[in-house]
Design a protein around this motif. Structure first.
Motif, PDB file in Angstrom:
ATOM      1  N   LYS B  19       0.869  -1.169   0.000  1.00  9.56           N
ATOM      2  CA  LYS B  19       0.000   0.000   0.000  1.00  9.56           C
ATOM      3  C   LYS B  19       0.908   1.221   0.000  1.00  9.56           C
ATOM      4  CE  LYS B  19      -3.657   2.310   2.492  1.00  9.56           C
ATOM      5  NZ  LYS B  19      -4.273   2.484   3.814  1.00  9.56           N
ATOM      6  N   GLN B  31       2.683  -0.376   4.159  1.00 13.42           N
ATOM      7  CA  GLN B  31       2.592  -1.769   4.601  1.00 13.42           C
ATOM      8  C   GLN B  31       2.480  -2.670   3.389  1.00 13.42           C
ATOM      9  OE1 GLN B  31      -1.447  -1.487   6.695  1.00 13.42           O
ATOM     10  NE2 GLN B  31      -1.716  -3.327   5.472  1.00 13.42           N
ATOM     11  N   GLY B  35       0.608  -6.760   6.835  1.00 13.00           N
ATOM     12  CA  GLY B  35       0.038  -5.743   7.727  1.00 13.00           C
ATOM     13  C   GLY B  35       1.045  -5.324   8.787  1.00 13.00           C
ATOM     14  N   VAL B  36       0.793  -4.158   9.383  1.00 13.29           N
ATOM     15  CA  VAL B  36       1.762  -3.526  10.277  1.00 13.29           C
ATOM     16  C   VAL B  36       2.148  -4.440  11.451  1.00 13.29           C
ATOM     17  CG1 VAL B  36       2.149  -1.580  11.846  1.00 13.29           C
ATOM     18  CG2 VAL B  36       0.966  -1.213   9.665  1.00 13.29           C
ATOM     19  N   MET B  37       1.151  -5.062  12.071  1.00 15.36           N
ATOM     20  CA  MET B  37       1.418  -5.864  13.273  1.00 15.36           C
ATOM     21  C   MET B  37       2.342  -7.042  12.962  1.00 15.36           C
ATOM     22  SD  MET B  37      -0.254  -6.024  16.455  1.00 15.36           S
ATOM     23  CE  MET B  37      -2.026  -6.229  16.381  1.00 15.36           C
ATOM     24  N   LYS B  38       2.003  -7.821  11.950  1.00 15.62           N
ATOM     25  CA  LYS B  38       2.817  -9.001  11.618  1.00 15.62           C
ATOM     26  C   LYS B  38       4.175  -8.589  11.080  1.00 15.62           C
ATOM     27  CE  LYS B  38      -0.692 -12.580  10.912  1.00 15.62           C
ATOM     28  NZ  LYS B  38      -1.991 -12.037  10.462  1.00 15.62           N
ATOM     29  N   PRO B 297      -4.532   3.152  23.004  1.00 12.16           N
ATOM     30  CA  PRO B 297      -3.351   3.871  22.531  1.00 12.16           C
ATOM     31  C   PRO B 297      -3.533   5.374  22.705  1.00 12.16           C
ATOM     32  CG  PRO B 297      -4.186   2.361  20.852  1.00 12.16           C
ATOM     33  CD  PRO B 297      -5.229   2.458  21.917  1.00 12.16           C
ATOM     34  N   ARG B 299      -1.923   8.773  21.192  1.00  6.06           N
ATOM     35  CA  ARG B 299      -1.101   9.140  20.044  1.00  6.06           C
ATOM     36  C   ARG B 299      -0.562  10.554  20.174  1.00  6.06           C
ATOM     37  NH1 ARG B 299      -2.471   4.952  16.240  1.00  6.06           N
ATOM     38  NH2 ARG B 299      -4.389   3.942  16.881  1.00  6.06           N
ATOM     39  N   PHE B 322       0.290   1.619  19.389  1.00  9.23           N
ATOM     40  CA  PHE B 322       0.297   0.270  19.940  1.00  9.23           C
ATOM     41  C   PHE B 322       1.660  -0.354  19.661  1.00  9.23           C
ATOM     42  CE2 PHE B 322      -0.557  -4.307  19.729  1.00  9.23           C
ATOM     43  CZ  PHE B 322      -1.248  -4.496  20.919  1.00  9.23           C
TER      44      PHE B 322
END
Lengths: 119, 371
Positions: B19, B31, B35-38, B297, B299, B322
């Motif tokens: 993206k 990303q 995805g961002v977390m993984k 969270p 920010r 996060f």
């Protein structure tokens, strides 16, 4: 199942309606890391902001799609917000509302109309 | 979007399904499919490949290039050994930070890496103040990759065993996949890893070879931000800027003794008087690690208060979100020095409610450098 323009899904179960957000919405939001749910017993009006969702990217609000009383919330989701990503229309439900005017459901899209909207 | 610049890896990003978003004038991958977390967790577990070609690469040459740069940067550059790198920043006359950067002594020149959003201003600043004594040459024919994570050494040393011989903050010229690369053992994630300057024409092939390794995934700017936040590292324009001094930002470790009062080359950089006064008397505010107590969270921009109710705002969060490795929210921000001690409780106002945060030592996740 009915759908709102704000990407909520609504599923009738007897005299209550289960509400969550669609897989399309959770994909757009990215990994969901925090969900703040309303109080059980709260009387809400349509369009009241009742849920806060935070993804890794940003915060967003979810509005009550119907007038009514919040009769249950998904505590498992508050403990494990990724349920919304993993199973948006199942284990990732947000709350159950007992509508005071069930005919408000008629305002919302069916699956075909929702699919057409997101395409 | 059409006037956005592209890095030499642009086609690769698109092919990988990234993206793409505008960032500092470039089209950059925020990303990929994971995805961002993984992506974040993968980098801490194995290795992530980041495209940071938008950053500015600059060569400074001349007999006294290191000494000349010390006129703008309050860091010991003269004493930086050959094939070593160190962190620094440009200051302004008020002692504020106009950009933070990495400096490497590459023998016959100093190699400087600066932030994308500041690079034009940084280059103009160096040219205006240092030329003609030294020459300041932007490197425009090279991309910059970062390979970060516990598998980085194994992955890179498979291409050139010399990579394994490098220690944290070493630099070397290494041939990787046939390309002459300028490699440093450093990064912006808190993990072991490398930053690799590679000729534009060979950048995509090198990136592809690295990605072909089972342990390596492409990682976007989203995870880069959460990784550096957990590592307690400043993001320029957010945690440090022209309104923050190195003392307020907790970066005095980067000002070596030789540049401080009493040192052989004390001062001589913009804002030295202000910075030295703060060194002597303490700064009125400090950057602090902040751990929100709940799951929400907090920010950038969230105002901070000393009390759960009432009182004036005492500071604000400059980075927050996060932390996938922490498995909860993490933040940093500025608070008055009397509220900056580890363990102090402050309150962030989120959606009309004040929620507690605890001042916490950073990094939030242990650093994994190869010292």
């Amino acid at each position: 199942m009915k759908y709102t323009e704000e990407h909520e899904w609504l599923r009738s179960e007897g005299d209550v309606v289960v509400v969550g957000i669609t897989e399309h919405a959770t994909t757009q939001l990215g990994d969901i890391v925090f969900v703040e749910l309303p109080e059980v017993g709260a009387e809400v009006s349509k369009d009241d902001e009742v849920v806060v969702i935070e993804s890794v990217k940003a915060a967003s609000d979810i509005s009550a799609p119907l007038d009514g009383e919040i009769v249950a919330v998904n505590d498992a989701l508050a403990d494990n917000p990724s349920l919304a990503n993993e199973d948006a229309t199942g284990e990732g439900w947000f709350f159950k509302i007992k509508p005071s005017d069930a005919s408000q459901m008629d305002d919302y899209m069916d699956e075909d109309a929702y699919k057409a909207m997101i395409d | 979007m059409s006037d956005l610049l592209q890095t030499p890896l642009h086609d690769l990003h698109v092919r990988l399904g990234a993206k793409m978003v505008p960032f500092a004038g470039y089209s950059m991958p925020v990303q990929y499919g994971l995805g961002v977390m993984k992506e974040h967790l993968h980098t801490r577990a194995k290795a992530g490949l980041f495209d940071v070609s938008h950053m500015g690469q600059v060569i400074v040459t001349g007999d006294d290039a290191a000494l000349a740069l010390e006129r703008l940067i309050p860091v010991d550059i003269v004493g930086l050994e050959e094939n070593r790198q160190r962190y620094g920043f440009f200051t302004n006359d008020a002692g504020g930070i106009t950009d933070d950067l990495m400096l490497a002594n590459r023998g016959d020149h100093i190699f400087v890496v600066v932030n994308a959003a500041c690079k034009d201003a940084d280059i103009a600043h160096m040219k205006a103040n240092l030329e003609p004594d030294v020459s300041v040459t932007p490197v425009t024919d090279r991309g910059l990759l970062a390979l970060q994570g516990p598998s980085a050494e194994a992955v890179l040393s498979a291409l050139n065993p010399a990579a394994a011989e490098m220690s944290f903050m070493d630099v070397a010229t290494l041939t990787l996949n046939g390309a002459e690369c300028w490699v440093s053992r450093s990064g912006y994630t808190g993990e072991d890893g490398y930053e690799i300057s590679v000729p534009n024409a060979e950048a995509e092939a090198l990136a592809q070879v690295l990605l072909d390794h089972d342990d390596v995934e492409a990682i976007g700017l989203g995870a880069r931000d959460s990784l550096r936040l957990e590592a307690g590292l400043c993001l320029y324009g957010h945690d440090v800027d022209t309104d923050t001094t190195p003392v307020q930002a907790g970066l005095i470790w980067a000002i070596q003794k030789v540049r401080r009062p009493g040192g052989d080359r004390a001062g001589g950089f913009p804002g030295a008087d202000t910075i030295f006064a703060e060194l002597e008397n303490g700064a009125s505010r400090k950057r602090a690690g902040l751990l929100p107590e709940g799951r929400a969270p907090m920010r950038e921009g969230v105002p901070l208060f000393a009390e759960a109710e009432g009182g004036e705002q005492i500071g604000q969060i400059t980075s927050g979100g996060f932390g996938p490795t922490v498995e909860g929210p993490v933040a940093m921000g500025y608070v008055p020095s009397e509220h900056a001690a580890v363990g102090t409780k402050v309150y962030g106002e989120l959606r009309g409610k004040r929620l507690p945060l605890t001042v916490t030592k950073m990094p939030f996740t242990p650093a994994n450098f190869k010292r």
